[in-house]
Design a protein around this motif. Structure first.
Motif, PDB file in Angstrom:
ATOM      1  N   ALA A 119      -7.088  -3.946 -13.543  1.00 11.88           N
ATOM      2  CA  ALA A 119      -5.926  -3.491 -12.098  1.00 11.88           C
ATOM      3  C   ALA A 119      -5.456  -1.825 -12.482  1.00 11.88           C
ATOM      4  O   ALA A 119      -5.365  -1.028 -11.264  1.00 11.88           O
ATOM      5  CB  ALA A 119      -5.481  -4.421 -12.298  1.00 11.88           C
ATOM      6  N   GLU A 120      -5.085  -2.160 -13.511  1.00 15.01           N
ATOM      7  CA  GLU A 120      -4.435  -0.547 -13.723  1.00 15.01           C
ATOM      8  C   GLU A 120      -5.988   0.485 -13.863  1.00 15.01           C
ATOM      9  O   GLU A 120      -5.530   1.556 -12.805  1.00 15.01           O
ATOM     10  CB  GLU A 120      -3.987  -0.165 -14.985  1.00 15.01           C
ATOM     11  CG  GLU A 120      -3.287   1.022 -15.380  1.00 15.01           C
ATOM     12  CD  GLU A 120      -2.474   2.159 -14.325  1.00 15.01           C
ATOM     13  OE1 GLU A 120      -2.680   2.836 -13.933  1.00 15.01           O
ATOM     14  OE2 GLU A 120      -1.483   0.804 -14.132  1.00 15.01           O
ATOM     15  N   VAL A 122      -8.115   0.565 -11.588  1.00 13.77           N
ATOM     16  CA  VAL A 122      -8.447   0.729  -9.986  1.00 13.77           C
ATOM     17  C   VAL A 122      -7.318   1.473  -9.013  1.00 13.77           C
ATOM     18  O   VAL A 122      -7.625   2.492  -8.795  1.00 13.77           O
ATOM     19  CB  VAL A 122      -8.750  -1.599  -9.199  1.00 13.77           C
ATOM     20  CG1 VAL A 122      -8.449  -0.499  -7.963  1.00 13.77           C
ATOM     21  CG2 VAL A 122      -9.253  -2.280  -9.916  1.00 13.77           C
ATOM     22  N   ARG A 123      -6.558   1.217  -9.614  1.00 14.22           N
ATOM     23  CA  ARG A 123      -4.761   2.327  -9.251  1.00 14.22           C
ATOM     24  C   ARG A 123      -5.174   3.359  -9.676  1.00 14.22           C
ATOM     25  O   ARG A 123      -5.784   4.728  -8.936  1.00 14.22           O
ATOM     26  CB  ARG A 123      -3.580   1.522  -9.917  1.00 14.22           C
ATOM     27  CG  ARG A 123      -3.186   0.170  -9.438  1.00 14.22           C
ATOM     28  CD  ARG A 123      -1.484   0.186  -9.686  1.00 14.22           C
ATOM     29  NE  ARG A 123      -1.278  -0.488 -10.876  1.00 14.22           N
ATOM     30  CZ  ARG A 123      -1.623  -1.764 -11.297  1.00 14.22           C
ATOM     31  NH1 ARG A 123      -1.921  -2.494 -10.889  1.00 14.22           N
ATOM     32  NH2 ARG A 123      -1.303  -2.211 -12.707  1.00 14.22           N
ATOM     33  N   ARG A 126      -8.118   4.889  -6.806  1.00 13.02           N
ATOM     34  CA  ARG A 126      -6.980   5.089  -5.260  1.00 13.02           C
ATOM     35  C   ARG A 126      -6.753   5.980  -6.179  1.00 13.02           C
ATOM     36  O   ARG A 126      -6.715   7.040  -4.412  1.00 13.02           O
ATOM     37  CB  ARG A 126      -6.231   3.453  -5.968  1.00 13.02           C
ATOM     38  CG  ARG A 126      -7.190   2.889  -5.451  1.00 13.02           C
ATOM     39  CD  ARG A 126      -5.360   1.726  -4.386  1.00 13.02           C
ATOM     40  NE  ARG A 126      -6.000   0.630  -3.746  1.00 13.02           N
ATOM     41  CZ  ARG A 126      -7.284  -0.075  -2.263  1.00 13.02           C
ATOM     42  NH1 ARG A 126      -7.135   0.990  -2.167  1.00 13.02           N
ATOM     43  NH2 ARG A 126      -7.346  -1.550  -2.592  1.00 13.02           N
ATOM     44  N   THR A 136     -14.712  -4.729  -4.354  1.00 15.25           N
ATOM     45  CA  THR A 136     -15.144  -5.327  -5.379  1.00 15.25           C
ATOM     46  C   THR A 136     -15.575  -6.023  -5.273  1.00 15.25           C
ATOM     47  O   THR A 136     -15.129  -7.317  -4.571  1.00 15.25           O
ATOM     48  CB  THR A 136     -13.563  -6.049  -5.519  1.00 15.25           C
ATOM     49  OG1 THR A 136     -12.465  -4.542  -6.301  1.00 15.25           O
ATOM     50  CG2 THR A 136     -13.082  -6.088  -7.478  1.00 15.25           C
ATOM     51  N   VAL A 144      -7.625  -7.623 -10.153  1.00 14.36           N
ATOM     52  CA  VAL A 144      -8.297  -6.665 -10.277  1.00 14.36           C
ATOM     53  C   VAL A 144      -8.906  -6.825  -8.861  1.00 14.36           C
ATOM     54  O   VAL A 144      -8.744  -5.701  -7.471  1.00 14.36           O
ATOM     55  CB  VAL A 144     -10.148  -6.614 -10.676  1.00 14.36           C
ATOM     56  CG1 VAL A 144     -10.898  -6.079 -10.233  1.00 14.36           C
ATOM     57  CG2 VAL A 144      -9.761  -6.088 -11.963  1.00 14.36           C
ATOM     58  N   GLU A 147      -6.409  -5.634  -6.383  1.00 18.39           N
ATOM     59  CA  GLU A 147      -6.211  -4.149  -6.056  1.00 18.39           C
ATOM     60  C   GLU A 147      -6.957  -3.651  -4.890  1.00 18.39           C
ATOM     61  O   GLU A 147      -7.298  -2.690  -4.396  1.00 18.39           O
ATOM     62  CB  GLU A 147      -5.742  -3.352  -7.578  1.00 18.39           C
ATOM     63  CG  GLU A 147      -4.918  -4.016  -7.827  1.00 18.39           C
ATOM     64  CD  GLU A 147      -3.819  -2.989  -8.002  1.00 18.39           C
ATOM     65  OE1 GLU A 147      -3.811  -2.279  -7.372  1.00 18.39           O
ATOM     66  OE2 GLU A 147      -2.274  -4.246  -8.364  1.00 18.39           O
ATOM     67  N   SER A 148      -7.699  -4.710  -4.713  1.00 20.90           N
ATOM     68  CA  SER A 148      -9.051  -3.703  -4.200  1.00 20.90           C
ATOM     69  C   SER A 148      -8.053  -4.548  -2.008  1.00 20.90           C
ATOM     70  O   SER A 148      -7.818  -5.384  -1.762  1.00 20.90           O
ATOM     71  CB  SER A 148      -9.996  -4.874  -3.870  1.00 20.90           C
ATOM     72  OG  SER A 148     -10.574  -4.725  -5.718  1.00 20.90           O
ATOM     73  N   ASP A 149      -9.778  -3.650  -1.349  1.00 15.26           N
ATOM     74  CA  ASP A 149      -8.881  -3.851   0.495  1.00 15.26           C
ATOM     75  C   ASP A 149     -10.689  -4.968   0.320  1.00 15.26           C
ATOM     76  O   ASP A 149      -9.838  -6.007   1.575  1.00 15.26           O
ATOM     77  CB  ASP A 149     -10.048  -2.111   0.454  1.00 15.26           C
ATOM     78  CG  ASP A 149      -8.911  -1.654   0.553  1.00 15.26           C
ATOM     79  OD1 ASP A 149      -7.809  -1.636   1.377  1.00 15.26           O
ATOM     80  OD2 ASP A 149      -9.524  -0.012  -0.413  1.00 15.26           O
ATOM     81  N   VAL A 310      -0.365 -12.376  -7.283  1.00 16.83           N
ATOM     82  CA  VAL A 310      -1.452 -11.793  -7.688  1.00 16.83           C
ATOM     83  C   VAL A 310      -2.371 -12.790  -6.112  1.00 16.83           C
ATOM     84  O   VAL A 310      -3.821 -11.685  -6.109  1.00 16.83           O
ATOM     85  CB  VAL A 310      -1.910 -12.261  -8.978  1.00 16.83           C
ATOM     86  CG1 VAL A 310      -3.682 -11.261  -9.265  1.00 16.83           C
ATOM     87  CG2 VAL A 310      -0.474 -10.807 -10.076  1.00 16.83           C
ATOM     88  N   ARG A 313      -2.666 -11.416  -2.916  1.00 13.04           N
ATOM     89  CA  ARG A 313      -3.451 -10.084  -2.584  1.00 13.04           C
ATOM     90  C   ARG A 313      -5.268 -10.578  -2.374  1.00 13.04           C
ATOM     91  O   ARG A 313      -5.737 -10.129  -2.175  1.00 13.04           O
ATOM     92  CB  ARG A 313      -2.723  -8.980  -3.267  1.00 13.04           C
ATOM     93  CG  ARG A 313      -0.553  -8.866  -2.789  1.00 13.04           C
ATOM     94  CD  ARG A 313      -0.472  -7.234  -3.307  1.00 13.04           C
ATOM     95  NE  ARG A 313      -0.851  -7.930  -4.628  1.00 13.04           N
ATOM     96  CZ  ARG A 313      -1.299  -6.969  -5.647  1.00 13.04           C
ATOM     97  NH1 ARG A 313      -1.470  -4.957  -5.615  1.00 13.04           N
ATOM     98  NH2 ARG A 313      -0.339  -6.850  -7.284  1.00 13.04           N
TER      99      ARG A 313
END
Length: 325
Positions: A119-120, A122-123, A126, A136, A144, A147-149, A310, A313
């Motif tokens: 996840a970090e 992915v950030r 961004r 993703t 993960v 953290e995605s759209d 989590v 999202r």
């Protein structure tokens, strides 16, 4: 003559071309027990296309690729879902069924792609590419996905990319899937260097050798394979798309450049097609057995949980994917 229990006679008829008679008696007790446990617990077994035939054809209620399993997980009215696949698939089923019990028979059933990104990371991507949407692959952890759209599978990746209506996207974590989709669309795709340990081992040289040894063979390749493999193949698509191709085109001789058990499972429905079998096993998928599916139902192990924040999202990213047709 082998004593095959009556209740499993019909099941063995289905798989006798891919499971030798001498092996079948070792499976029947577990199959019988699983069928009874499913009835008693109002449970269903979801099995990925890479599961072995005695699981895929004999105890599974819902089978398919990642996209099919995600879609069907939403529709089941069972109280218990057993995911015969790998951990990220069980997490996805839990995301879509937060009120149900979701079990994974072996907690060690992981995925090299899921392990290739955090996840970090992915950030960080961004921050490096501000404003660029993140797509993703479902072969990732819930953290993960969160953290995605939007998520995608190999079966709908291009449709997801083009559904966003933007000139550039980030697609994680499979580098080869991203590159193969990029070759089919005008959208610029920023990739991550994650790979599937099964599909990355196939090479263009493998295909040339297969064609020399098997004149006229039709080569179907999974889009997680390297681009040079896709280039020299006759068709590229998800496991569901490969299965559909065999059913639609009826090639005399075919090779599926993907995990070993896929050929066995497709062959059951197509006795007139000869399957050439180059064998790359997924060690994670093969951790799932009839024995531990039975134990999962008997002992309620191992229940999959996802942190509520989590999950909220991540669920949104998966639901956005499911809305793309």
């Amino acid at each position: 003559m082998l004593d095959i229990p009556h209740r499993t006679d019909a099941l063995y008829e289905k798989v006798k071309r891919v499971i030798p008679p001498v092996e079948w008696p070792a499976f029947t007790e577990d199959i019988e027990a699983i069928l009874d446990l499913k009835r008693r617990r109002n449970a269903v077994v979801l099995a990925h296309n890479y599961q072995t035939p005695e699981i895929f054809h004999c105890v599974a209620d819902i089978v398919g690729d990642s996209l099919a399993l995600a879609r069907e997980a939403v529709n089941t009215d069972a109280d218990v879902i057993v995911l015969a696949g790998v951990h990220f698939m069980a997490e996805t089923a839990k995301l879509l069924n937060p009120g149900k019990t979701v079990l994974i028979p072996d907690m060690g059933a992981g995925c090299s792609l899921a392990d290739s990104i955090t996840a970090e990371e992915v950030r960080l991507m961004r921050r490096h590419y501000p404003g660029v949407p993140v797509i993703t692959y479902v072969n990732t952890s819930a953290a993960v996905k969160a953290e995605s759209d939007i998520c995608c599978t190999s079966g709908n990746a291009r449709a997801v990319v083009e559904s966003l209506g933007v000139p550039r996207v980030i697609m994680i974590p499979d580098e080869y899937l991203a590159k193969n989709v990029a070759a089919e669309t005008d959208v610029e795709i920023i990739a991550w260097k994650g790979h599937c340990e099964v599909h990355e081992r196939f090479t263009a040289a493998d295909i040339h050798e297969l064609r020399e040894a098997n004149p006229g063979v039709v080569v179907l390749a999974h889009p997680e394979c390297p681009p040079e493999v896709i280039t020299v193949s006759d068709f590229s698509g998800s496991t569901a798309a490969m299965s559909d191709y065999v059913g639609r085109e009826k090639p005399q001789r075919v090779v599926l450049m993907t995990e070993c058990s896929m050929s066995d499972n497709v062959a059951v429905a197509h006795p007139d097609v000869e399957f050439v079998r180059p064998c790359n096993l997924c060690p994670h998928m093969k951790r799932i057995t009839l024995g531990n599916i039975r134990k999962a139902l008997e002992e309620n192990r191992h229940a999959v949980t996802v942190d509520a924040e989590v999950a909220e999202r991540a669920r949104l990213a998966v639901e956005r994917m499911l809305a793309v047709r």
